[in-house]
Scaffold this motif. Structure first.
Motif, short mmCIF file in Angstrom:
data_model
loop_
_atom_site.label_atom_id
_atom_site.label_comp_id
_atom_site.label_asym_id
_atom_site.label_seq_id
_atom_site.Cartn_x
_atom_site.Cartn_y
_atom_site.Cartn_z
N ARG A 133 1.19 6.33 -10.95
CA ARG A 133 0.40 5.77 -11.60
C ARG A 133 1.66 3.75 -12.07
NH1 ARG A 133 -1.05 10.15 -13.85
NH2 ARG A 133 0.61 10.65 -14.56
N HIS A 134 2.65 4.73 -12.03
CA HIS A 134 3.93 3.78 -12.01
C HIS A 134 3.41 2.85 -11.30
CE1 HIS A 134 7.64 1.67 -12.48
NE2 HIS A 134 7.94 1.49 -11.58
N PHE A 135 3.62 3.39 -9.35
CA PHE A 135 3.38 1.68 -8.54
C PHE A 135 2.11 0.89 -8.81
CE2 PHE A 135 5.26 5.90 -6.22
CZ PHE A 135 6.82 4.98 -6.04
N ARG A 136 1.01 1.54 -8.97
CA ARG A 136 -0.08 0.70 -9.33
C ARG A 136 0.27 -0.50 -10.84
NH1 ARG A 136 -4.24 -0.85 -6.29
NH2 ARG A 136 -5.93 -2.26 -7.73
N GLY A 147 -2.27 5.79 8.99
CA GLY A 147 -1.87 3.80 9.66
C GLY A 147 -1.80 3.13 8.86
N ALA A 148 -2.33 3.92 6.99
CA ALA A 148 -3.09 2.96 6.06
C ALA A 148 -2.00 2.29 5.39
CB ALA A 148 -4.03 3.53 5.29
N PHE A 149 -0.58 2.33 5.36
CA PHE A 149 0.33 2.19 3.86
C PHE A 149 1.79 2.01 4.60
CE2 PHE A 149 -2.51 5.61 2.67
CZ PHE A 149 -2.35 5.55 1.50
N ASP A 150 2.15 0.75 3.71
CA ASP A 150 3.51 -0.09 3.66
C ASP A 150 4.70 0.65 3.14
OD1 ASP A 150 2.60 -2.58 4.59
OD2 ASP A 150 1.55 -2.10 2.08
N LEU A 151 4.42 1.91 2.63
CA LEU A 151 5.72 2.94 2.21
C LEU A 151 4.73 3.83 1.54
CD1 LEU A 151 8.46 3.25 0.38
CD2 LEU A 151 7.22 2.18 -1.99
N VAL A 152 5.40 5.03 2.52
CA VAL A 152 5.56 6.62 1.65
C VAL A 152 6.42 6.91 0.86
CG1 VAL A 152 4.84 8.82 2.50
CG2 VAL A 152 4.01 6.79 3.68
N VAL A 153 6.11 7.73 -0.49
CA VAL A 153 7.93 8.10 -1.11
C VAL A 153 7.18 9.32 -1.53
CG1 VAL A 153 8.10 8.32 -3.34
CG2 VAL A 153 7.71 6.28 -2.63
N ALA A 154 7.85 10.27 -1.31
CA ALA A 154 8.10 11.75 -1.91
C ALA A 154 9.03 12.59 -2.51
CB ALA A 154 7.77 13.00 -0.66
N VAL A 155 8.66 13.31 -3.59
CA VAL A 155 9.41 13.02 -4.99
C VAL A 155 9.75 14.93 -4.65
CG1 VAL A 155 10.45 13.21 -7.38
CG2 VAL A 155 9.35 11.11 -5.81
N TYR A 156 10.95 15.61 -3.77
CA TYR A 156 11.22 16.98 -3.34
C TYR A 156 10.37 17.58 -2.96
CZ TYR A 156 14.16 15.54 -7.49
OH TYR A 156 14.71 14.68 -8.50
N VAL A 157 9.59 17.30 -2.75
CA VAL A 157 8.70 17.51 -0.89
C VAL A 157 9.67 18.40 -0.03
CG1 VAL A 157 6.48 16.97 0.76
CG2 VAL A 157 7.01 15.73 -1.89
N LEU A 158 10.44 17.46 0.28
CA LEU A 158 10.86 18.47 1.07
C LEU A 158 12.02 18.80 1.34
CD1 LEU A 158 9.63 15.42 2.42
CD2 LEU A 158 11.86 15.46 4.29
N SER A 159 12.26 19.34 -0.11
CA SER A 159 12.36 21.03 -0.91
C SER A 159 12.04 22.38 -0.83
CB SER A 159 13.22 20.34 -1.98
OG SER A 159 14.20 19.29 -1.97
N ARG A 201 1.18 -0.96 -0.16
CA ARG A 201 -0.22 0.23 0.24
C ARG A 201 0.59 1.39 -0.03
NH1 ARG A 201 -2.63 -1.61 5.51
NH2 ARG A 201 -0.47 -1.60 5.48
N VAL A 202 0.32 2.31 -0.73
CA VAL A 202 2.09 3.27 -1.17
C VAL A 202 1.16 4.25 -1.11
CG1 VAL A 202 3.77 4.34 -3.07
CG2 VAL A 202 3.09 1.39 -2.45
N LEU A 203 1.65 5.25 -0.52
CA LEU A 203 1.32 7.03 -0.70
C LEU A 203 2.80 7.78 -1.38
CD1 LEU A 203 -0.71 8.93 0.35
CD2 LEU A 203 0.43 9.34 2.49
N ASP A 204 1.81 8.26 -2.51
CA ASP A 204 2.74 9.03 -3.42
C ASP A 204 2.64 10.90 -2.92
OD1 ASP A 204 4.08 10.56 -4.99
OD2 ASP A 204 3.29 10.30 -6.85
N LEU A 205 3.22 11.07 -1.98
CA LEU A 205 3.11 12.55 -1.33
C LEU A 205 3.72 13.30 -1.88
CD1 LEU A 205 2.15 13.61 2.33
CD2 LEU A 205 4.39 13.32 1.95
N GLY A 206 2.91 14.71 -2.08
CA GLY A 206 3.10 15.34 -3.28
C GLY A 206 2.93 14.52 -4.72
#
Length: 241
Positions: A36-39, A89-101, A23-28
């Motif tokens: 779409r790639h993850f799915r 609490g619903a995901f196994d992986l959170v991904v963030a691309v440049y969000v913290l920048s 279960r993946v959350l794409d943050l930002g």
């Protein structure tokens, strides 16, 4: 921007590994490219979240055309997930691309990391992100061959503003991002509950090497403009790879 395909995407997806059954959350999530790639790569559930309403609407429109089971949420990553059903609490992986920048303060940096941790279950999970290299090259033109330039507005200041100009289809697009030290990132992650933090240098795909040649990539690999951070809630050695 050849680095997007042959460096950024290649390195991030290699660092993440298989998402099958996750279960993946794409943050930002922006327009939903990675979601779409993850799915398509077998993720059990994918949710994209972004603060820009136009980005979310574009991703939703794409979803309506392609009919992929991806949910998109309009939400700023600095805000807790409270009140949004099915995210806490619903995901196994959170991904963030440049969000913290884009975090303009240490408070925002900490808030984004806290949101990522909130999206993972209490027993643990993983947060993988790409962010601006704390020690990117300040030499003018260092990254121009890769479709962008970086210019410090407040050199040496923690959280300094950096002007990033990217050329997309020959047209310049200016963005304001922030440079945070590795210590600032690690503190924000530790405070959020991530105990094992690994910094990963990007690499070039084999296709990128064949197409452009090693010499083309050498300056970028000496000092890349971004690094990958892989953080988990389990204790470990961490470090740099």
């Amino acid at each position: 921007m050849p680095f997007r395909e042959h460096v950024e995407s290649h390195s991030l997806l290699k660092a993440i590994g298989s998402v099958a059954g996750l279960r993946v959350l794409d943050l930002g999530c922006g327009t939903g490219v990675y979601a779409r790639h993850f799915r398509a790569s077998g993720a059990l559930r994918v949710v994209g979240m972004d603060a820009a309403a136009a980005m979310v609407e574009y991703a939703r429109a794409f979803e309506r055309r392609e009919r992929r089971p991806i949910t998109y949420v309009h939400r700023d990553a600095t805000r807790p997930l409270n009140g949004i059903p099915g995210l806490d609490g619903a995901f196994d992986l959170v991904v963030a691309v440049y969000v913290l920048s884009f975090a303009a303060s240490k408070g925002e940096l900490a808030a984004i990391c806290a949101t990522a941790r909130q999206a993972l279950p209490p027993q643990g999970g993983r947060f993988t992100l790409i962010t601006l290299h704390p020690d990117f090259a300040h030499e003018p033109g260092w990254y121009r061959h890769y479709g962008m330039t970086l210019a410090s507005v407040e050199p040496g200041k923690e959280g300094e503003r950096v002007r990033l100009t990217a050329w997309v289809d020959g047209r310049p697009m200016a963005l304001k991002v922030h440079r945070w030290s590795a210590a600032a990132y690690e503190q924000a992650l530790w405070e959020a509950g991530f105990l094992n933090i690994t910094w990963i240098r990007p690499e070039v795909s084999e296709a990128g090497r064949r197409w452009y040649g090693d010499q083309f990539w050498t300056p970028y690999l000496i000092c890349p403009h971004a690094l990958i951070v892989d953080a988990t809630t389990e204790p470990g050695d961490g470090g740099t790879t």
